[in-house]
Design a protein around this motif. Sequence first.
Motif, PDB file in Angstrom:
ATOM      1  N   ASN A 170       0.833  -1.202   0.000  1.00 51.74           N
ATOM      2  CA  ASN A 170       0.000   0.000   0.000  1.00 51.74           C
ATOM      3  C   ASN A 170       0.871   1.258   0.000  1.00 51.74           C
ATOM      4  O   ASN A 170       0.565   2.244  -0.671  1.00 51.74           O
ATOM      5  CB  ASN A 170      -0.952  -0.012   1.207  1.00 51.74           C
ATOM      6  CG  ASN A 170      -1.966  -1.164   1.128  1.00 51.74           C
ATOM      7  OD1 ASN A 170      -2.193  -1.735   0.066  1.00 51.74           O
ATOM      8  ND2 ASN A 170      -2.578  -1.504   2.245  1.00 51.74           N
ATOM      9  N   ALA A 171       1.983   1.210   0.764  1.00 50.60           N
ATOM     10  CA  ALA A 171       2.879   2.372   0.826  1.00 50.60           C
ATOM     11  C   ALA A 171       3.486   2.657  -0.541  1.00 50.60           C
ATOM     12  O   ALA A 171       3.595   3.814  -0.963  1.00 50.60           O
ATOM     13  CB  ALA A 171       3.978   2.139   1.856  1.00 50.60           C
ATOM     14  N   VAL A 192       7.488   1.949   4.300  1.00 51.66           N
ATOM     15  CA  VAL A 192       6.302   2.094   5.148  1.00 51.66           C
ATOM     16  C   VAL A 192       6.485   3.282   6.080  1.00 51.66           C
ATOM     17  O   VAL A 192       5.585   4.107   6.256  1.00 51.66           O
ATOM     18  CB  VAL A 192       6.048   0.799   5.958  1.00 51.66           C
ATOM     19  CG1 VAL A 192       4.962   1.017   7.011  1.00 51.66           C
ATOM     20  CG2 VAL A 192       5.636  -0.337   5.033  1.00 51.66           C
ATOM     21  N   ALA A 193       7.668   3.407   6.669  1.00 51.38           N
ATOM     22  CA  ALA A 193       7.919   4.488   7.622  1.00 51.38           C
ATOM     23  C   ALA A 193       7.926   5.847   6.936  1.00 51.38           C
ATOM     24  O   ALA A 193       7.593   6.868   7.557  1.00 51.38           O
ATOM     25  CB  ALA A 193       9.248   4.251   8.327  1.00 51.38           C
ATOM     26  N   HIS A 215      -1.327   5.683   9.808  1.00 49.83           N
ATOM     27  CA  HIS A 215      -2.021   6.776   9.120  1.00 49.83           C
ATOM     28  C   HIS A 215      -1.035   7.406   8.154  1.00 49.83           C
ATOM     29  O   HIS A 215       0.183   7.358   8.368  1.00 49.83           O
ATOM     30  CB  HIS A 215      -2.501   7.818  10.130  1.00 49.83           C
ATOM     31  CG  HIS A 215      -3.413   7.253  11.172  1.00 49.83           C
ATOM     32  ND1 HIS A 215      -4.780   7.357  11.102  1.00 49.83           N
ATOM     33  CD2 HIS A 215      -3.155   6.549  12.311  1.00 49.83           C
ATOM     34  CE1 HIS A 215      -5.322   6.750  12.153  1.00 49.83           C
ATOM     35  NE2 HIS A 215      -4.371   6.256  12.901  1.00 49.83           N
ATOM     36  N   LEU A 216      -1.549   8.043   7.118  1.00 51.72           N
ATOM     37  CA  LEU A 216      -0.674   8.705   6.162  1.00 51.72           C
ATOM     38  C   LEU A 216       0.050   9.875   6.828  1.00 51.72           C
ATOM     39  O   LEU A 216      -0.548  10.624   7.597  1.00 51.72           O
ATOM     40  CB  LEU A 216      -1.490   9.235   4.977  1.00 51.72           C
ATOM     41  CG  LEU A 216      -1.909   8.198   3.934  1.00 51.72           C
ATOM     42  CD1 LEU A 216      -2.875   8.819   2.945  1.00 51.72           C
ATOM     43  CD2 LEU A 216      -0.695   7.649   3.196  1.00 51.72           C
ATOM     44  N   ARG A 217       1.319  10.016   6.516  1.00 48.16           N
ATOM     45  CA  ARG A 217       2.066  11.165   7.037  1.00 48.16           C
ATOM     46  C   ARG A 217       1.557  12.435   6.363  1.00 48.16           C
ATOM     47  O   ARG A 217       1.020  12.394   5.253  1.00 48.16           O
ATOM     48  CB  ARG A 217       3.557  10.995   6.741  1.00 48.16           C
ATOM     49  CG  ARG A 217       4.221   9.992   7.644  1.00 48.16           C
ATOM     50  CD  ARG A 217       5.743  10.086   7.549  1.00 48.16           C
ATOM     51  NE  ARG A 217       6.344   9.081   8.410  1.00 48.16           N
ATOM     52  CZ  ARG A 217       6.562   9.241   9.717  1.00 48.16           C
ATOM     53  NH1 ARG A 217       6.248  10.378  10.301  1.00 48.16           N
ATOM     54  NH2 ARG A 217       7.097   8.274  10.428  1.00 48.16           N
ATOM     55  N   ALA A 218       1.810  13.567   7.026  1.00 46.50           N
ATOM     56  CA  ALA A 218       1.321  14.863   6.521  1.00 46.50           C
ATOM     57  C   ALA A 218       1.736  15.119   5.068  1.00 46.50           C
ATOM     58  O   ALA A 218       0.964  15.628   4.269  1.00 46.50           O
ATOM     59  CB  ALA A 218       1.818  15.980   7.425  1.00 46.50           C
TER      60      ALA A 218
END
Lengths: 378, 371, 100
Positions: free
Chosen positions: A147-148, A263-264, A286-289
């Motif tokens: 997904n990432a 992922v990170a 959650h998605l990062r900003a």
Amino acid sequence: MKYIDEYRDSALAGKLVDEIHRITTKPWALMEVCGGQTHTLVKQGIDEALPKGVRMIHGPGCPVCVTPLEQIDKALAIGARPDVIFTSYGDMLRVPGSTTDLLALKARGADVRIVYSPLDALKIAVANPDRQVVFFAIGFETTAPANAMAVDQAARLGLDNFTVLVSHVLVPPAMTAILESPTCQVQAFLAAGHVCAVMGWTEYEPIAERYHVPIVITGFEPLDLLEGILMAIHQLESGRAVVENQYARAVTREGNLEAQKTVARVFEPGDRTWRGIGSIPSSGLHLRAEFAKFDAEARFDVGEIHTQEHPACIAGQILQGTKTPLDCTAYGVLCNPQKPLGAPMVSAEGVCSAYHAAGRGLAAPAAFPLYDLKAAPR
Amino acid sequence: MSEKGVAEPAVVPIVDPANLVCPAPIPELARVLLGHGSGGQLSAALMRDVIGPALAGGGGEGAAAAVPAGPLNDAAVVDVAGNRLAFTTDSFVVSPLHFPGGDIGELAVFGTVNDLAMMGAQPLALSLAYVIEEGLPVEELRSITESVARAAARAGVRVVTGDTKVVGRGAADGIFVNTAGIGLVTEGVTVGADRATVGDVVILSGPIGLHGIAIMSVREGLDFEVEIASDTQPLNALVAAIVAVCPDVRVLRDPTRGGLASALNEIAGASRVGIELREETIPIPGPVRAACEMLGLDPLHVANEGKLVAIVPAASAAAVVAAMRAVAEGEEAVEIGTVVSDHPAMVTMRTIVGSQRIVDMLVGEQLPRIC
Amino acid sequence: MCLGIPGKVVEIQTDGPLRMGKIDFGGVRKEACLEYLPNVGLGDYVIVHVGFAISKLDEEEALRTIELLRMLDPEGLELELGAIADGPAAAGDSTAAGTA
């Protein structure tokens, strides 16, 4: 098939079952936290072949089952929009939301499509620049790298018509939550092999130590499960509590560092609600900003979501392992794979569907609607 | 902003789930779903709850029941002046139209020929009806029809009547084909889903899962390369060989939609007997198993188009297998199980740890799994 | 989690934005993304999940597991149990190893 058939040998399975019986001297309760493992244990009758006192508690290992009701309802609200092509993994399609499911939505004319890989969803977005493509990004740590990568690629391609509805969950916080529960009966865990193929097992070492529970990373074939159970019981019988790796052919201690890096970069941990369990701190992704523009929840105003679980469904207790489908009054009566009340009956690996397909606890055969069984047999 | 100066709503749903207030379970039976066509439990429920009752009651008081009572078989047997005429119909909606091993034309002929053969009847004549989507290339129509002709010749049957309709773009996936067929049931043969008897042997004519996987391999979104082709073929010669050595054959069934598991479950239910299978005897080609592993499907639920199950008295089993193996379509025939009195209406199979597991019927549409 | 199945890498394509490969699963071939296994080469076996190769199969470990299982004797010698418990030690980490 290589690396599959060898692990289904029934002679070796018999030996493992005998060995488990030989070394078990006390009752033990083990938990697996992986839908695929639950499915194999029930379908092959492995849990019933174990010594009488050894209990397999089926944990919340099916990401389809634990996807919170709010996210399903949001998926339905977004999927209903005429400008949206809603893409999802196949098993999410029949999971009941508060009032309907994605498959029924598709029957009503919504453009809902099954994809095998998130990269397929990206291809659909590239091929349909005038439509909004939304991908339902669910799963455990195993699926997060895929997904990432899709989000990462969407950013590189500068797509403005691709978003993801995120509902990722992490295993170790769930294990900790279960262990912290005052009613916890779990004495050892089988850890999900492919989650660990990605993440390694460093996160599990503090859990094994703090709670003094053996944790055996286990594969998915019948021989893997039997060997994992044997290793766990061996530890329990000798009072040890460490992390062991049954699935050594696919799992290393560090895991897949490349996957973890991506992922990170794309996701960050945050609180997440698990359907039937409630909110577990830091148990989701959650998605990062920096990737906020790919967040479907930000792009689409889904309005007020009022969720409502069916009152007869005890999925929460089933997912925590405190009850089995046999304890549920709706099981087999009101709730079955054709008319599921809750997620564990829908997903092919939910506990309830596994039990139902195996015919457990059903007075009559699962579904033989056309014939009168009360008539005498020939 | 619209012309009237009122802001347009941000969300324009086809249906707004939040507005539905009924707390009852999901009313999926208000709409027909894809799963209702897949040959499994949903299909059975549609027949039982909607179609059957409507046909039975729709003629009004005193009208003869439109659908005769009894178990559902592959074809109906109608008495015509002392002759038993088998009569069946089937619609073919496969997409894509061409797939490894065949096309919709062949499928349409062999499917109906086989339904007649499953009643112990030799096919006499077929009808052929087309519903064509506007825009289908004429060459395509010609190619499919030539395929129909070749298939009919191979099966030894004639297409004697037909119909052609055209519908607008988007309404028919290229082309939908319906065939209906008639045949005469062989003297002395009475097969039916309700005729399996305790002690009988279950015989399978060859490897399973080929057609379903061949179709999936070319379906959009799931495409994968695999060296297998659909097994679509006529089975009337095979059936003739079976009834020649065993006129008392109890059940014949071709496991199409829903796979081997669904077909056996229907028979077990209709005959009110149990069926026990031996997993190691069921021939599943390597690539079929691999594809099923990949997609999370059960090979026992995958459709076949050129296979049959024969249930025969134990004393005849060896002779029947030998007779089948002498015919090309049955060269891999094998005994796969027995009919028992335990667990009536259920089909079971021995598991890897030695217990019996239940082989269930397909529920709805086969959805590839992630987990 | 689940549904990751083992297959052999039979082709590698590096011309697109992502490193992709064709994987053979016992006769079925399908594309998978190899970005997460930069060191994997032709002929290697990998575990594929939702179109991504996530782990390279260690063939020695795979053989070892089967050999250990075959050694299991109904009489149950301590030797066998000890061998299984020491399994993870071969992966090189003392935390995970059991004591025989």
